[in-house]
Design a protein around this motif. Structure first.
Motif, PDB file in Angstrom:
ATOM      1  N   ILE A 148      31.338  55.875  37.313  1.00  0.00           N
ATOM      2  CA  ILE A 148      31.205  54.822  38.146  1.00  0.00           C
ATOM      3  C   ILE A 148      30.638  54.150  37.549  1.00  0.00           C
ATOM      4  O   ILE A 148      31.424  52.539  37.519  1.00  0.00           O
ATOM      5  CB  ILE A 148      29.447  55.692  39.526  1.00  0.00           C
ATOM      6  CG1 ILE A 148      30.199  56.360  39.862  1.00  0.00           C
ATOM      7  CG2 ILE A 148      29.163  54.050  40.035  1.00  0.00           C
ATOM      8  CD1 ILE A 148      29.147  57.455  40.907  1.00  0.00           C
ATOM      9  N   LEU A 149      30.013  53.566  36.261  1.00  0.00           N
ATOM     10  CA  LEU A 149      29.388  52.887  35.121  1.00  0.00           C
ATOM     11  C   LEU A 149      31.136  52.064  34.749  1.00  0.00           C
ATOM     12  O   LEU A 149      31.037  50.801  34.529  1.00  0.00           O
ATOM     13  CB  LEU A 149      28.656  52.840  34.842  1.00  0.00           C
ATOM     14  CG  LEU A 149      27.601  53.240  34.792  1.00  0.00           C
ATOM     15  CD1 LEU A 149      26.570  53.666  34.085  1.00  0.00           C
ATOM     16  CD2 LEU A 149      26.929  52.270  35.389  1.00  0.00           C
ATOM     17  N   HIS A 150      32.198  53.106  34.769  1.00  0.00           N
ATOM     18  CA  HIS A 150      33.508  52.411  34.034  1.00  0.00           C
ATOM     19  C   HIS A 150      34.207  51.761  35.043  1.00  0.00           C
ATOM     20  O   HIS A 150      35.511  50.506  35.521  1.00  0.00           O
ATOM     21  CB  HIS A 150      34.462  53.688  33.492  1.00  0.00           C
ATOM     22  CG  HIS A 150      33.902  53.909  32.193  1.00  0.00           C
ATOM     23  ND1 HIS A 150      34.119  52.931  31.541  1.00  0.00           N
ATOM     24  CD2 HIS A 150      33.258  55.163  31.901  1.00  0.00           C
ATOM     25  CE1 HIS A 150      33.759  54.097  30.443  1.00  0.00           C
ATOM     26  NE2 HIS A 150      32.558  54.781  30.812  1.00  0.00           N
ATOM     27  N   ARG A 151      34.078  52.533  36.637  1.00  0.00           N
ATOM     28  CA  ARG A 151      34.973  51.498  38.031  1.00  0.00           C
ATOM     29  C   ARG A 151      34.227  50.097  37.780  1.00  0.00           C
ATOM     30  O   ARG A 151      34.921  49.287  38.545  1.00  0.00           O
ATOM     31  CB  ARG A 151      34.977  52.488  38.558  1.00  0.00           C
ATOM     32  CG  ARG A 151      35.724  52.097  39.772  1.00  0.00           C
ATOM     33  CD  ARG A 151      36.915  52.509  39.695  1.00  0.00           C
ATOM     34  NE  ARG A 151      37.451  53.196  38.976  1.00  0.00           N
ATOM     35  CZ  ARG A 151      38.303  53.330  37.971  1.00  0.00           C
ATOM     36  NH1 ARG A 151      38.758  52.431  36.996  1.00  0.00           N
ATOM     37  NH2 ARG A 151      38.733  54.895  37.761  1.00  0.00           N
ATOM     38  N   LYS A 152      32.653  50.441  37.427  1.00  0.00           N
ATOM     39  CA  LYS A 152      32.458  49.089  38.187  1.00  0.00           C
ATOM     40  C   LYS A 152      32.781  47.732  37.229  1.00  0.00           C
ATOM     41  O   LYS A 152      32.412  46.700  37.471  1.00  0.00           O
ATOM     42  CB  LYS A 152      30.598  49.352  38.146  1.00  0.00           C
ATOM     43  CG  LYS A 152      29.825  49.436  39.508  1.00  0.00           C
ATOM     44  CD  LYS A 152      28.590  49.383  39.241  1.00  0.00           C
ATOM     45  CE  LYS A 152      27.804  50.384  40.482  1.00  0.00           C
ATOM     46  NZ  LYS A 152      26.669  50.718  40.489  1.00  0.00           N
ATOM     47  N   ALA A 153      32.906  48.568  35.931  1.00  0.00           N
ATOM     48  CA  ALA A 153      33.309  47.391  34.006  1.00  0.00           C
ATOM     49  C   ALA A 153      34.415  47.341  35.104  1.00  0.00           C
ATOM     50  O   ALA A 153      34.861  45.991  35.081  1.00  0.00           O
ATOM     51  CB  ALA A 153      33.060  48.228  33.116  1.00  0.00           C
ATOM     52  N   ASP A 154      35.216  47.709  35.246  1.00  0.00           N
ATOM     53  CA  ASP A 154      36.608  47.922  35.596  1.00  0.00           C
ATOM     54  C   ASP A 154      36.337  46.593  37.311  1.00  0.00           C
ATOM     55  O   ASP A 154      37.702  45.301  36.525  1.00  0.00           O
ATOM     56  CB  ASP A 154      36.863  49.029  35.856  1.00  0.00           C
ATOM     57  CG  ASP A 154      37.772  50.017  35.251  1.00  0.00           C
ATOM     58  OD1 ASP A 154      37.946  49.288  33.894  1.00  0.00           O
ATOM     59  OD2 ASP A 154      37.830  50.829  35.712  1.00  0.00           O
ATOM     60  N   LEU A 155      36.186  46.406  37.997  1.00  0.00           N
ATOM     61  CA  LEU A 155      35.921  45.482  38.734  1.00  0.00           C
ATOM     62  C   LEU A 155      35.069  43.615  38.505  1.00  0.00           C
ATOM     63  O   LEU A 155      35.960  42.913  38.642  1.00  0.00           O
ATOM     64  CB  LEU A 155      34.935  45.923  39.923  1.00  0.00           C
ATOM     65  CG  LEU A 155      35.895  46.969  41.011  1.00  0.00           C
ATOM     66  CD1 LEU A 155      34.563  47.965  41.317  1.00  0.00           C
ATOM     67  CD2 LEU A 155      36.461  46.741  41.587  1.00  0.00           C
ATOM     68  N   ASP A 156      34.419  44.397  37.493  1.00  0.00           N
ATOM     69  CA  ASP A 156      34.267  43.072  36.677  1.00  0.00           C
ATOM     70  C   ASP A 156      35.060  42.675  35.812  1.00  0.00           C
ATOM     71  O   ASP A 156      34.532  40.972  36.287  1.00  0.00           O
ATOM     72  CB  ASP A 156      32.654  43.397  36.104  1.00  0.00           C
ATOM     73  CG  ASP A 156      31.434  43.644  36.796  1.00  0.00           C
ATOM     74  OD1 ASP A 156      31.720  43.333  38.151  1.00  0.00           O
ATOM     75  OD2 ASP A 156      30.344  44.161  35.778  1.00  0.00           O
ATOM     76  N   TRP A 157      35.651  42.993  35.150  1.00  0.00           N
ATOM     77  CA  TRP A 157      36.917  42.652  34.265  1.00  0.00           C
ATOM     78  C   TRP A 157      37.928  42.124  35.180  1.00  0.00           C
ATOM     79  O   TRP A 157      38.586  41.050  35.139  1.00  0.00           O
ATOM     80  CB  TRP A 157      37.668  43.671  33.510  1.00  0.00           C
ATOM     81  CG  TRP A 157      38.476  44.119  32.420  1.00  0.00           C
ATOM     82  CD1 TRP A 157      38.815  42.970  31.894  1.00  0.00           C
ATOM     83  CD2 TRP A 157      40.164  43.640  32.396  1.00  0.00           C
ATOM     84  NE1 TRP A 157      39.963  43.098  31.199  1.00  0.00           N
ATOM     85  CE2 TRP A 157      40.726  43.850  31.627  1.00  0.00           C
ATOM     86  CE3 TRP A 157      40.376  45.351  33.486  1.00  0.00           C
ATOM     87  CZ2 TRP A 157      41.830  44.284  31.678  1.00  0.00           C
ATOM     88  CZ3 TRP A 157      41.523  45.889  33.084  1.00  0.00           C
ATOM     89  CH2 TRP A 157      42.516  44.864  32.473  1.00  0.00           C
ATOM     90  N   LEU A 158      38.380  42.648  36.654  1.00  0.00           N
ATOM     91  CA  LEU A 158      39.159  41.880  37.657  1.00  0.00           C
ATOM     92  C   LEU A 158      38.655  40.931  37.646  1.00  0.00           C
ATOM     93  O   LEU A 158      39.700  39.581  37.903  1.00  0.00           O
ATOM     94  CB  LEU A 158      39.539  43.171  38.753  1.00  0.00           C
ATOM     95  CG  LEU A 158      40.685  43.994  38.378  1.00  0.00           C
ATOM     96  CD1 LEU A 158      40.392  44.831  40.551  1.00  0.00           C
ATOM     97  CD2 LEU A 158      41.747  43.554  38.126  1.00  0.00           C
ATOM     98  N   ASP A 159      37.208  40.390  39.049  1.00  0.00           N
ATOM     99  CA  ASP A 159      36.772  39.308  38.813  1.00  0.00           C
ATOM    100  C   ASP A 159      37.247  38.446  37.144  1.00  0.00           C
ATOM    101  O   ASP A 159      37.535  37.333  37.786  1.00  0.00           O
ATOM    102  CB  ASP A 159      35.397  39.463  38.754  1.00  0.00           C
ATOM    103  CG  ASP A 159      35.278  39.853  39.856  1.00  0.00           C
ATOM    104  OD1 ASP A 159      35.783  40.653  41.395  1.00  0.00           O
ATOM    105  OD2 ASP A 159      34.034  40.423  40.376  1.00  0.00           O
ATOM    106  N   LEU A 160      37.140  38.640  36.648  1.00  0.00           N
ATOM    107  CA  LEU A 160      37.539  37.546  34.804  1.00  0.00           C
ATOM    108  C   LEU A 160      38.746  37.213  35.068  1.00  0.00           C
ATOM    109  O   LEU A 160      39.349  36.550  34.766  1.00  0.00           O
ATOM    110  CB  LEU A 160      37.003  38.428  34.031  1.00  0.00           C
ATOM    111  CG  LEU A 160      36.798  38.492  32.287  1.00  0.00           C
ATOM    112  CD1 LEU A 160      36.315  36.494  32.785  1.00  0.00           C
ATOM    113  CD2 LEU A 160      36.979  38.578  31.862  1.00  0.00           C
ATOM    114  N   ILE A 161      39.355  38.151  35.246  1.00  0.00           N
ATOM    115  CA  ILE A 161      41.478  37.723  34.912  1.00  0.00           C
ATOM    116  C   ILE A 161      42.054  37.099  36.034  1.00  0.00           C
ATOM    117  O   ILE A 161      41.924  36.703  36.345  1.00  0.00           O
ATOM    118  CB  ILE A 161      42.007  39.179  34.906  1.00  0.00           C
ATOM    119  CG1 ILE A 161      42.102  40.020  33.987  1.00  0.00           C
ATOM    120  CG2 ILE A 161      43.141  38.693  35.462  1.00  0.00           C
ATOM    121  CD1 ILE A 161      42.693  41.726  34.376  1.00  0.00           C
TER     122      ILE A 161
END
Length: 171
Positions: A148-161
Motif C-alpha cells: 500500500i505504501l509503495h502504491r501511494k508513492a507511485d501515485l505521488d510519482w505520477l503527480d510529479l511526472i
C-alpha cells in the motif's frame, strides 16, 4: 525462493513439504502457490551447489528425503541475511513506456499517465480490501501494508511526472 528455502532449512525444517507448509503459514495466499516440483528442483540445485545435503529416509516407500544446511550453506545464508536488498529500481516499465511511446508519437503522455493512475488507484483499493479481510498473520499484514505504501508513492510519482511535463510544455 532458494534463499527462503535455505533459511527455513536452517531453522530445522527438513522435508520439502514442511517448507511449503511454513511459507503457507507465514504468508497465506499472498504468495503464489509453491508447487512440489519447484520445491524439489530448488532443493536439488541447493544440494548440487553444496549448500544442503539430502538424505533418504530409510524404508520410506515414496523416497522421502530430509535436507540439512551445510557449513557452506550457513555461510552463504549469513551473507544473504547481512546484505541489504537493493532499493534502486530504475527500470520502471511504465516510465520507460511513457518516455519512448511519447517520443515516437505512439501516445500522448497525459493519456498514459491517466490510465496508469487508474490502474494504481484500483490496485490501492484491492490492497485496502485485502488488508481489511485480515490477511493470514503479521507477515502477511506487513507485506500488504508495504505494498500500500509503495502504491501511494507511485501515485505521488505520477503527480510529479504530470507537474513536470505540464511545466515543460508551458515553458
Amino acid at each position: 525462493m532458494r534463499w527462503l528455502f535455505l533459511a527455513l532449512l536452517a531453522g530445522e525444517r527438513s522435508y520439502g513439504y514442511e517448507l511449503k507448509q511454513a511459507l503457507d503459514q507465514e504468508f497465506g495466499t499472498l504468495l503464489p502457490a509453491v508447487n512440489a516440483g519447484q520445491i524439489y528442483t530448488t532443493l536439488a540445485r541447493l544440494e548440487r551447489e553444496g549448500l544442503v545435503v539430502g538424505r533418504d529416509v530409510e524404508g520410506h516407500p515414496r523416497g522421502k528425503r530430509t535436507y540439512q544446511v551445510t557449513d557452506a550453506g550457513r555461510r552463504a545464508l549469513a551473507g544473504w541475511v547481512d546484505t541489504p536488498v537493493s532499493g534502486t529500481h530504475l527500470k520502471d516499465e511504465f516510465f520507460l513506456k511513457l518516455v519512448v511511446a511519447s517520443a515516437v508519437g505512439l501516445a500522448r503522455p497525459q493519456r498514459l499517465i491517466d490510465a496508469q493512475r487508474l490502474e494504481y488507484l484500483q490496485s490501492l483499493r484491492d490492497l485496502d480490501a485485502l488488508l481489511e479481510s485480515s490477511p493470514d498473520g503479521l507477515a502477511a499484514e506487513l507485506l500488504v501494508e508495504g505494498a500500500i505504501l509503495h502504491r501511494k508513492a507511485d501515485l505521488d510519482w505520477l503527480d510529479l511526472i504530470e507537474q513536470r511535463l505540464t511545466a515543460g510544455a508551458a515553458a
